[in-house]
Design a protein around this motif. Structure first.
Motif, PDB file in Angstrom:
ATOM      1  N   LEU A  54     116.317  58.027  56.970  1.00 53.10           N
ATOM      2  CA  LEU A  54     115.964  59.407  57.315  1.00 53.10           C
ATOM      3  C   LEU A  54     114.894  59.435  58.402  1.00 53.10           C
ATOM      4  N   ARG A  55     115.085  60.270  59.392  1.00 53.20           N
ATOM      5  CA  ARG A  55     114.084  60.432  60.444  1.00 53.20           C
ATOM      6  C   ARG A  55     112.938  61.303  59.937  1.00 53.20           C
ATOM      7  N   THR A  95     110.476  65.210  56.356  1.00 53.50           N
ATOM      8  CA  THR A  95     109.411  66.167  56.046  1.00 53.50           C
ATOM      9  C   THR A  95     110.002  67.503  55.605  1.00 53.50           C
ATOM     10  N   GLY A  96     111.011  67.955  56.314  1.00 53.12           N
ATOM     11  CA  GLY A  96     111.655  69.216  55.942  1.00 53.12           C
ATOM     12  C   GLY A  96     112.299  69.143  54.570  1.00 53.12           C
ATOM     13  N   LEU A  97     112.919  68.003  54.269  1.00 51.35           N
ATOM     14  CA  LEU A  97     113.560  67.829  52.969  1.00 51.35           C
ATOM     15  C   LEU A  97     112.527  67.853  51.842  1.00 51.35           C
ATOM     16  N   ALA A 129     114.244  65.202  43.105  1.00 51.75           N
ATOM     17  CA  ALA A 129     114.927  64.075  43.742  1.00 51.75           C
ATOM     18  C   ALA A 129     114.669  64.066  45.249  1.00 51.75           C
ATOM     19  N   ALA A 130     114.635  65.252  45.857  1.00 53.27           N
ATOM     20  CA  ALA A 130     114.389  65.337  47.302  1.00 53.27           C
ATOM     21  C   ALA A 130     112.999  64.827  47.653  1.00 53.27           C
ATOM     22  N   VAL A 131     111.997  65.205  46.862  1.00 52.74           N
ATOM     23  CA  VAL A 131     110.620  64.772  47.137  1.00 52.74           C
ATOM     24  C   VAL A 131     110.492  63.258  46.974  1.00 52.74           C
TER      25      VAL A 131
END
Length: 723
Positions: A223-224, A229-231, A265-267
């Protein structure tokens, strides 16, 4: 090395739960903090297992379980022991057996299934929130820890046997587990929400969501930074939305639980890819790390502390509750530094798997022993105590019953008894003529203190025992009628057949109807179902299915009884009553006579601060402090409509349950020497037994029974001897 973002997520999870339980406004969805914990636990445990499998080529289960025991048992066992002692000291005796059962379940990490069973147990409707209820989530995690390593080992075997790669095999296995559990969670939440909340099978997918992050690490790592950060911020927004938009009215877990699960899960995923992202840095700040470090102990201590406060000071305000929360934080900090870490890292334990497991076993034995001791301290329903209080062997009332102040009617007189005040004499057994004449007003034959039966602490056990022992009360989740040969009472050689249909408020009358049936020569068949009055509207789906099948059976000439008794607790008016009549009409057309028993009046738990028996337990020197306002039972209006439509008699014994004339005290919870109520609005079996001659009289009056008035036995049958 501990990841700061995960410690921060733990802090968020425990704060969600804590502030929800303190009832801070704006945290209606705080209970979902446990869902956040599930994802974190699934990720961390799977990471350990996969790392060991890759490094050593195998997983040493004893060592894995030893690490788990050192990490979890010290604080958990200490909290259980402290809660057991506090419960014995502060809770009413009626709560001791249930708490003892729960502590035992928590010790074995199966309390979630104990609570799930209680959710569908109609006899547990008065259960107070368990002081160890929060251990349900720990039980789910431990059961996952037990099964998931075995799946990993099985996957390792498949990899070795067929020369496959470990990660793809584990990914496929875990995906199937997640999909199956999520589908079951959605279905079960819709059909049996009480059970679904606590069941392991409806929660495994959340632990699996964390686990699959480990397997997807190579993909996640690509992931870039901007996307990561957005995720992460999106994940935190989902968790925040859970806190503010979810309520206890939201079906849970089900599909709604995707909100905190996906958010967490995203964090975690962003922490894998970009540990220096702004959300990860924020979560890793010292205050968050501090709360994350003590989150386990804080989760353990806060709930029993708040639960005891609610039981001993139910009117405590939010300031007091916040004070308890602050004290729980201090207690959690002390537990971490004085108990958890010293035992977890103690060389004698850390360097020996055998000693660690032995320590775990001894700790669990100690906690289980305390639980059993607490359980044994609860009162037990004793027929000997019943005899001491009621003198049941005294035979018929002699020489008769009072029908008014100073009046005596000999037992052999051909009269009906109309005075509800006489119930005080019925339940206290024999009296002489002189004693009767000394009572100025039979309406006031109340017991205000002293020995009563059943003991309030064992009131919930005073039920129609034979019916429950034979599983005659169909459970809520079932739709099947009982076998034709099951659950027969009354006279086994009787020429007439009578049927009991309705919910548990109908079944409570079995204690009186069984001896009446034996006197009348009736065979008595039980068809009752939990929380299921015989109505075609306003019931739950399984109830509607059951009622349709029962209505058909009762109308079938081969199974049509001579008599049908029905009652229910469901409140309603014309429409509900009409639906009751509609289901009974086919049987009536087939020749059955219907008798409707009015629902009994009952105390208000909100006014008494809990069920009547618990109020009596708290006021041993003044039972009248638990008196309640007179009135008819909640189900009576609809039952009256049904009786009218069917042209059936309505037998209303409320005057004998609340023998008052409107003056204070209104309705006492203890009449004579008998405690009238057990759980909810149900009458104790002993009190119903005391009403046997009264009900028999009323059935004769209605033309249903044929025994001559003078031959009705004025004695109290022993509850539990049905059939």
């Amino acid at each position: 090395m501990l990841r700061g973002d995960i410690e921060g997520l733990r802090a968020i999870a425990v704060l969600m739960v804590l502030l929800y339980h303190v009832r801070v406004p704006g945290f209606s969805g705080g209970f979902a903090g446990v869902d956040v914990f599930f994802v974190i636990s699934g990720y961390l445990i799977t990471g350990q297992l996969v790392k060991e499998a890759r490094r050593d080529g195998r997983i040493r289960l004893p060592r894995f379980y030893a690490r788990r025991a050192r990490r979890l048992l010290p604080a958990a066992s200490l909290t259980l022991l402290a809660t057991t002692v506090a419960g014995w000291w502060l809770l009413p005796r009626s709560a001791h057996a249930e708490l003892g059962t729960d502590v035992l379940g928590a010790t074995g990490y199966v309390v979630n299934w104990v609570l799930a069973a209680r959710e569908v147990d109609y006899l547990a409707e008065d259960s107070i929130p368990s002081l160890v209820q929060h251990y349900w989530s720990l039980s789910v995690e431990e059961q996952f820890y037990l099964g998931w390593p075995l799946l990993v080992i099985l996957s390792r075997w498949v990899v070795h046997r067929y020369r496959l790669r470990l990660v793809p095999v584990l990914t496929i296995t875990l995906t199937l587990v997640i999909a199956t559990s999520l589908a079951w969670s959605i279905y079960s939440t819709a059909t049996s929400p009480g059970t679904a909340y606590f069941a392991t099978t409806t929660r495994v997918w959340q632990l699996g969501a964390g686990a699959i992050l480990v397997l997807a690490t190579p993909v996640i790592a690509r992931l870039r930074a901007p996307a990561a950060t957005g995720l992460a911020w999106a994940g935190l927004v989902l968790i925040a939305a859970t806190i503010t938009s979810i309520t206890t009215a939201t079906p849970w877990p089900g599909s709604a639980a995707l909100l905190p699960t996906v958010g967490t899960a995203a964090v975690i995923a962003v922490g894998i890819a970009r540990p220096q992202s702004s959300p990860a840095i924020l979560l890793g700040k010292p205050p968050m790390r501090f709360l994350g470090a003590i989150s386990y102990g804080l989760y353990l201590w806060h709930w029993p502390a708040l639960g005891l406060l609610a039981q001993t000071h139910p009117d405590a305000g939010i300031i007091t509750r916040l004070g308890i929360a602050a004290a729980s934080i201090l207690l959690a900090w002390a537990t971490l530094h004085l108990v958890e870490n010293p035992l977890r890292y103690r060389p004698a334990l850390a360097n020996s798997t055998a000693r660690s497991l032995t320590f775990a076993l001894l700790t669990m034995v100690l906690t289980a022993g305390a639980a059993l001791a607490l359980h044994s301290s609860a009162p037990v329903l004793s027929t000997r105590a019943q005899d001491d209080v009621l003198d049941l062997d005294g035979g018929p009332l002699d020489p008769g019953l009072a029908t008014g102040p100073g009046e005596v009617v000999p037992t052999g007189s051909d009269v009906l008894i109309d005075d509800a005040g006489a119930i005080g004499l019925v339940v206290t057994a024999s009296r002489t003529s002189d004693e009767l004449e000394m009572i100025p007003d039979p309406h006031r034959v109340f017991t205000t203190s002293g020995p009563i039966y059943p003991d309030p602490g064992s009131a919930t056990a005073d039920i129609p025992m034979a019916a429950y022992d034979e599983d005659c009360q169909v459970k809520k989740e079932s739709t099947a009628l009982l076998d034709e040969g099951a659950c027969w009472f009354g006279d086994p050689d009787g020429e007439k057949v009578a049927a009991l249909v309705g919910d548990s408020k109908m079944l409570q009358w079995l204690t009186a109807l069984d001896p009446i049936a034996r006197e009348e020569g009736w065979r008595l068949k039980v068809y009752t179902k939990s929380a299921c009055g015989l109505a075609s509207i306003e019931m739950y789906p399984q109830c509607h299915t059951y009622n349709r099948a029962l209505s058909t059976r009762l109308a079938d000439g081969e199974h049509t009884p001579d008599l049908i008794f029905t009652s229910m607790v469901r409140s309603g008016g014309q429409e509900l009553g009409a639906s009751v009549a509609a289901l009974l009409q086919p049987a009536a057309d087939a020749g059955a006579s219907v008798v409707v028993l009015a629902d009994n009046p009952s105390p208000s738990a909100s006014e008494l601060g809990g069920p009547a028996y618990r109020c009596v337990e708290k006021h041993p020197n003044d039972y009248l402090a638990c008196s309640y306002a007179t009135g008819e039972g909640s189900g009576t209006p609809a039952l009256r409509v049904a009786a009218s439509r069917l042209e059936a008699p309505l037998i209303d014994l409320r005057g004998w349950i609340c023998p008052a004339d409107g003056a204070e005290p209104a309705c006492p919870p203890v009449v004579g020497k008998v405690l009238a109520f057990r759980q909810g609005s149900h009458l104790t079996a002993t009190y119903v037994a005391s009403l046997t001659p009264i009900l028999h009289h009323e059935l004769v009056r209605a033309g249903v029974a044929t025994t001559a008035y003078e031959q009705i036995p004025w004695r109290i049958p022993t509850p539990g001897d049905e059939g």
